[in-house]
Design a protein around this motif. Structure first.
Motif, PDB file in Angstrom:
ATOM      1  N   LEU A  48       0.827  -1.206   0.000  1.00 29.59           N
ATOM      2  CA  LEU A  48       0.000   0.000   0.000  1.00 29.59           C
ATOM      3  C   LEU A  48       0.865   1.261   0.000  1.00 29.59           C
ATOM      4  CD1 LEU A  48      -2.921  -0.935   2.406  1.00 29.59           C
ATOM      5  CD2 LEU A  48      -2.947  -0.777  -0.084  1.00 29.59           C
ATOM      6  N   GLU A  49       1.986   1.215   0.702  1.00 32.23           N
ATOM      7  CA  GLU A  49       2.895   2.364   0.702  1.00 32.23           C
ATOM      8  C   GLU A  49       3.432   2.614  -0.701  1.00 32.23           C
ATOM      9  OE1 GLU A  49       5.669   1.047   3.637  1.00 32.23           O
ATOM     10  OE2 GLU A  49       4.305   1.516   5.293  1.00 32.23           O
ATOM     11  N   CYS A  50       3.764   1.556  -1.424  1.00 38.63           N
ATOM     12  CA  CYS A  50       4.241   1.705  -2.807  1.00 38.63           C
ATOM     13  C   CYS A  50       3.132   2.234  -3.703  1.00 38.63           C
ATOM     14  CB  CYS A  50       4.762   0.375  -3.340  1.00 38.63           C
ATOM     15  SG  CYS A  50       6.315  -0.147  -2.574  1.00 38.63           S
ATOM     16  N   GLY A  56      -2.169   3.731  -8.456  1.00 42.03           N
ATOM     17  CA  GLY A  56      -2.781   2.438  -8.754  1.00 42.03           C
ATOM     18  C   GLY A  56      -3.452   1.778  -7.570  1.00 42.03           C
ATOM     19  N   GLY A  57      -3.284   2.324  -6.388  1.00 35.98           N
ATOM     20  CA  GLY A  57      -3.879   1.726  -5.202  1.00 35.98           C
ATOM     21  C   GLY A  57      -5.164   2.414  -4.789  1.00 35.98           C
ATOM     22  N   SER A  80     -12.898  -2.751  -8.055  1.00 32.81           N
ATOM     23  CA  SER A  80     -12.331  -2.336  -9.336  1.00 32.81           C
ATOM     24  C   SER A  80     -11.249  -3.299  -9.818  1.00 32.81           C
ATOM     25  CB  SER A  80     -11.765  -0.918  -9.245  1.00 32.81           C
ATOM     26  OG  SER A  80     -10.520  -0.916  -8.557  1.00 32.81           O
ATOM     27  N   CYS A  81     -10.704  -4.087  -8.936  1.00 32.11           N
ATOM     28  CA  CYS A  81      -9.661  -5.056  -9.297  1.00 32.11           C
ATOM     29  C   CYS A  81     -10.246  -6.405  -9.716  1.00 32.11           C
ATOM     30  CB  CYS A  81      -8.715  -5.264  -8.114  1.00 32.11           C
ATOM     31  SG  CYS A  81      -7.748  -3.809  -7.707  1.00 32.11           S
ATOM     32  N   ARG A  82     -11.544  -6.526  -9.651  1.00 33.09           N
ATOM     33  CA  ARG A  82     -12.203  -7.790  -9.971  1.00 33.09           C
ATOM     34  C   ARG A  82     -12.104  -8.065 -11.467  1.00 33.09           C
ATOM     35  NH1 ARG A  82     -18.386  -9.319  -8.372  1.00 33.09           N
ATOM     36  NH2 ARG A  82     -18.155 -11.521  -8.804  1.00 33.09           N
ATOM     37  N   ARG A  83     -11.710  -9.276 -11.828  1.00 35.95           N
ATOM     38  CA  ARG A  83     -11.532  -9.661 -13.236  1.00 35.95           C
ATOM     39  C   ARG A  83     -12.158 -11.027 -13.483  1.00 35.95           C
ATOM     40  NH1 ARG A  83     -10.809  -5.058 -13.322  1.00 35.95           N
ATOM     41  NH2 ARG A  83      -8.848  -3.982 -13.456  1.00 35.95           N
ATOM     42  N   VAL A  84     -12.537 -11.247 -14.728  1.00 36.24           N
ATOM     43  CA  VAL A  84     -13.098 -12.531 -15.131  1.00 36.24           C
ATOM     44  C   VAL A  84     -11.985 -13.453 -15.619  1.00 36.24           C
ATOM     45  CG1 VAL A  84     -14.701 -13.664 -16.714  1.00 36.24           C
ATOM     46  CG2 VAL A  84     -15.305 -11.473 -15.692  1.00 36.24           C
ATOM     47  N   ALA A  90      -9.028  -4.747 -19.444  1.00 32.17           N
ATOM     48  CA  ALA A  90      -9.233  -3.686 -18.465  1.00 32.17           C
ATOM     49  C   ALA A  90      -8.468  -3.945 -17.168  1.00 32.17           C
ATOM     50  CB  ALA A  90     -10.720  -3.552 -18.160  1.00 32.17           C
ATOM     51  N   ALA A  91      -7.598  -4.951 -17.166  1.00 29.76           N
ATOM     52  CA  ALA A  91      -6.860  -5.291 -15.951  1.00 29.76           C
ATOM     53  C   ALA A  91      -5.991  -4.115 -15.515  1.00 29.76           C
ATOM     54  CB  ALA A  91      -5.987  -6.521 -16.183  1.00 29.76           C
ATOM     55  N   ALA A  92      -5.969  -3.895 -14.230  1.00 34.08           N
ATOM     56  CA  ALA A  92      -5.171  -2.788 -13.683  1.00 34.08           C
ATOM     57  C   ALA A  92      -3.692  -3.048 -13.920  1.00 34.08           C
ATOM     58  CB  ALA A  92      -5.447  -2.658 -12.201  1.00 34.08           C
ATOM     59  N   ARG A  93      -2.974  -1.981 -14.293  1.00 40.74           N
ATOM     60  CA  ARG A  93      -1.529  -2.088 -14.478  1.00 40.74           C
ATOM     61  C   ARG A  93      -0.846  -1.853 -13.153  1.00 40.74           C
ATOM     62  NH1 ARG A  93       1.427   1.409 -18.261  1.00 40.74           N
ATOM     63  NH2 ARG A  93       3.083  -0.009 -17.715  1.00 40.74           N
TER      64      ARG A  93
END
Length: 100
Positions: A48-50, A56-57, A80-84, A90-93
């Motif tokens: 989380l600090e990064c 992105g967090g 928002s991080c949920r993926r199929v 749309a995956a978070a970078r």
């Protein structure tokens, strides 16, 4: 010896404690610190600090020098991080950390 140099000084001071009004139930917890937010998300606090530095967090709040996360913001970020699939466009970078 200066008053503020006294290592025995404690916070909160007795005067503040006398004036404090304590309540049994302050309601639901709205904000948590980095450690609690990391446990809530099953991450390391360092992660989380990064994210705070690189982006992105989850959204966070600064109250003076203290960082706090709203539980609703943690839930929204996790959603928002949920993926199929792992190939989801749309995956978070998440950028790698350059340790050099």
């Amino acid at each position: 010896m200066r008053k503020d140099a006294n290592p025995q000084r404690r916070w909160p001071t007795p005067d503040i404690l006398r004036r404090a009004r304590f309540v049994d139930d302050a309601g639901p917890i709205r904000f948590v610190d980095t450690e609690a937010a990391a446990r809530y998300l099953a991450l390391e606090a360092h992660t989380l600090e990064c994210y705070r530095s690189l982006g992105g967090g989850p959204v966070f709040h600064k109250f003076g020098k203290w960082v706090r996360y709203a539980v609703d913001d943690l839930d929204a970020w996790a959603e928002s991080c949920r993926r199929v699939t792992t190939a989801s466009p749309a995956a978070a970078r998440i950028l790698p950390i350059d340790r050099t």
